[in-house]
Design an enzyme around this catalytic site. Structure first.
Site, PDB file in Angstrom:
ATOM      1  N   ASP A   1      54.749  61.765  60.474  1.00  0.00           N
ATOM      2  CA  ASP A   1      53.657  62.443  61.163  1.00  0.00           C
ATOM      3  C   ASP A   1      53.385  61.907  62.573  1.00  0.00           C
ATOM      4  O   ASP A   1      53.261  62.671  63.527  1.00  0.00           O
ATOM      5  CB  ASP A   1      52.388  62.314  60.316  1.00  0.00           C
ATOM      6  CG  ASP A   1      51.180  62.926  60.985  1.00  0.00           C
ATOM      7  OD1 ASP A   1      51.200  64.139  61.235  1.00  0.00           O
ATOM      8  OD2 ASP A   1      50.220  62.186  61.262  1.00  0.00           O
TER       9      ASP A   1
ATOM     10  N   ASP B   1      53.068  56.315  61.974  1.00  0.00           N
ATOM     11  CA  ASP B   1      53.204  55.774  60.617  1.00  0.00           C
ATOM     12  C   ASP B   1      54.403  56.429  59.945  1.00  0.00           C
ATOM     13  O   ASP B   1      55.232  57.061  60.597  1.00  0.00           O
ATOM     14  CB  ASP B   1      51.916  56.015  59.823  1.00  0.00           C
ATOM     15  CG  ASP B   1      51.524  57.493  59.794  1.00  0.00           C
ATOM     16  OD1 ASP B   1      52.329  58.340  60.244  1.00  0.00           O
ATOM     17  OD2 ASP B   1      50.415  57.818  59.321  1.00  0.00           O
TER      18      ASP B   1
ATOM     19  N   TYR C   1      43.701  64.278  57.187  1.00  0.00           N
ATOM     20  CA  TYR C   1      43.785  65.655  57.668  1.00  0.00           C
ATOM     21  C   TYR C   1      42.875  66.532  56.829  1.00  0.00           C
ATOM     22  O   TYR C   1      43.317  67.301  55.982  1.00  0.00           O
ATOM     23  CB  TYR C   1      45.238  66.149  57.653  1.00  0.00           C
ATOM     24  CG  TYR C   1      46.047  65.523  58.768  1.00  0.00           C
ATOM     25  CD1 TYR C   1      45.916  65.967  60.084  1.00  0.00           C
ATOM     26  CD2 TYR C   1      46.905  64.452  58.514  1.00  0.00           C
ATOM     27  CE1 TYR C   1      46.632  65.371  61.114  1.00  0.00           C
ATOM     28  CE2 TYR C   1      47.625  63.848  59.545  1.00  0.00           C
ATOM     29  CZ  TYR C   1      47.478  64.320  60.836  1.00  0.00           C
ATOM     30  OH  TYR C   1      48.173  63.729  61.862  1.00  0.00           O
TER      31      TYR C   1
END
Length: 527
Positions: A108, A111, A260
């Protein structure tokens, strides 16, 4: 005077009266035209149509090449034709606990988590960019790299959707991953998977993945028809799943809320249906967006396009139907989408009566203190798209509360955002790593900050996190979070808000830069 002379005289007076009447009518028309109050129909005047790709703007071409390279940096799995010297194979056992090969896909950000929701948005935007600007990408030899990165991502989604009502939406546990600072090639922590299904629905992530699959099916329709058909099949199944089993994924799966968190699913349903209509031209999907517009579209209320909110993107995407499909020109529902898209555009133009106040003194659109550039680049991408739609349709004006602007002014706005991002700002800094003379050197990115030959565990890698030296590996093309509203920026690994790159930011950047590389007509059909 003879009868003949009288006749000629009368005829002459008759001609003179006709000419005088014509002059008076012309004057009246001109006066009325000048006095007429501009309205929404005033933008329907013919303007120039851009031709095939013209001269290449090297500045944007160089930045585009870098922006696409960031996707190679973020790839998981067994790498093919790897050009990043400090990256290697990783995540090879991802999905094994579900007996699936989820090794592909994209990490993403800085990370090593594969978050399905923003990754799907990344794929949709990348598809959209390719569909609209393939000629521009091809003109600078970057179309194939873009399609390669897209396919790497959609391959992952095909595997992550093993049956109609099951979708794996995450690989890795942030509570395990984030306390570690290590390269993806050497990570040893557990990599659990999370799924949605009929009992635990997640409408927004299923719908966004459907949008990704549908848009990508168009990208590969000519070059790989079989793969395109596979993507479209998955897209249809996922949309049916999303719509028939409604539920917020961040409510049903609370652990995703910290990272998210979704604010609703109506925008994703409209977004997915819009892409499915473009991919299939099946009336059922067009009927869906017209039927559910009042429920979900927030007509008349401009929003910001992002991984969480797809409304502005949907409105622009559906606008292209009215621009290019004459048989739909009478649709009142589509007119509402286009009207709201125009409101979005008017909010972006700095001299518009409805211009947003969410911008810096130097003109950069800024909405959030976390990942500030996401809205800057997304707004610019949509503005450039809408401008191209207008010019290709020979519409060169847009009315904003009675004030008229040229379509080219939307492109000027898009350029201003791109130029700021590339270094034309009070800090003299490019926010794209590797572009220009001054750019972030301490980005929050595990792989970039640890030497490729280092052997670290979960915790001893933090000596590189705490190092005062610049990252040993340059993450070329990474668009970082960016400056605050007061136009300050701290280049520090600890500064996650401003100095962490994300794949979805880069997808939007690819779209923006592709639109600016050169001028070209918009495609009148995406099929």
């Amino acid at each position: 005077m003879s009868e003949k002379s009288k006749s000629r005289g009368c005829f002459g007076w008759f001609i003179a009266l006709i000419v005088l009447a014509a002059v008076i009518l012309a004057v009246v028309y001109m006066v009325k035209s000048k006095m007429k109050k501009p309205d929404d129909n005033d933008d329907n005047e013919a303007g120039p149509v851009p031709g095939p790709p013209g001269a290449i703007d090297k500045k944007y071409a160089d930045a585009l090449k870098l922006a696409l390279q960031f996707f190679d940096i973020q790839k998981s799995g067994k790498l093919v034709n790897n050009t990043i010297p400090w990256r290697g194979d990783s995540g090879l056992k991802d999905g094994s606990e579900a007996n699936l090969d989820l090794s592909k896909g994209l990490y993403d950000a800085g990370d090593h988590i594969k978050f399905g929701f923003p990754m799907a948005f990344t794929a949709t935007v990348l598809s959209w960019s390719i569909l609209e600007y393939a000629d521009q990408m091809d003109a600078v030899n970057l179309l194939d790299p873009a399609k390669d990165s897209l396919k790497w991502t959609t391959d992952y989604f095909v595997t992550a959707h093993p049956s109609d009502n099951v979708l794996y939406i995450q690989v890795g546990d942030p509570e395990v991953d984030h306390p570690c600072w290590e390269r993806p090639e050497t990570m040893k922590g557990k990599r659990p998977v999370i799924k949605i299904d009929a009992d635990t629905p997640g409408t927004e992530v299923a719908a966004e993945t459907a949008a990704a699959m549908a848009s990508a099916s168009l990208v590969f329709k000519d070059s790989d028809p079989q793969y395109s058909a596979t993507l479209l099949k998955h897209a249809k199944q996922l949309f049916e799943f999303a719509d028939s089993k409604r539920g917020l994924y961040s409510v049903n799966i609370p652990e995703v809320q910290k990272f998210y968190n979704s604010t609703g699913y109506g925008d994703e349903l409209l977004w997915a249906a819009s892409w499915l209509y473009h991919a299939t031209e099946e009336k059922t999907y067009l009927d869906y967006v017209t039927k559910h517009g009042n429920e979900f579209a927030r007509f008349g209320n401009p929003t910001w396009f992002s991984w969480d909110d797809k409304l502005a993107g949907t409105q622009v995407l559906l606008s292209r139907l009215l621009f290019f499909k004459k048989d739909l020109s009478g649709s009142k529902a589509l007119a509402s989408y286009r009207g709201t898209a125009k409101a979005v555009m008017c909010g972006l133009l700095p001299k518009s009566p409805t211009a947003t106040g969410s911008r810096s003194n130097s003109g950069l659109v800024l909405v959030s203190d976390w990942n500030p550039l996401q809205q800057s680049v997304s707004a610019a991408f949509l503005a450039s798209l809408f401008s191209d739609y207008m010019l290709t349709s020979r519409i060169h004006k847009i009315s904003c509360n009675g004030k008229i602007f040229k379509a080219t002014e939307l492109r000027d706005f898009a350029k201003s955002q791109a130029d700021y991002i590339l270094g034309k700002n009070p800090m003299g800094m490019s926010f794209v790593v590797g572009y220009g003379d001054k750019y972030p050197e301490y980005i929050h990115h595990r792989g970039a900050s640890i030497p490729a030959d280092a052997t670290t565990g979960c915790l001893d890698g933090f000596k590189y996190f705490n190092s005062t030296k610049p990252n040993p590996n340059i993450a070329y093309g990474a668009l970082v979070g960016g400056p605050y509203l007061n136009e300050t920026f701290s280049d520090s690994r600890e500064n996650v808000r401003q100095n962490e790159p994300t794949t979805y930011n880069n997808a939007l950047l690819v779209g923006l830069l592709s639109s600016l590389v050169t001028t070209s007509s918009a495609l009148q059909s995406l099929k």
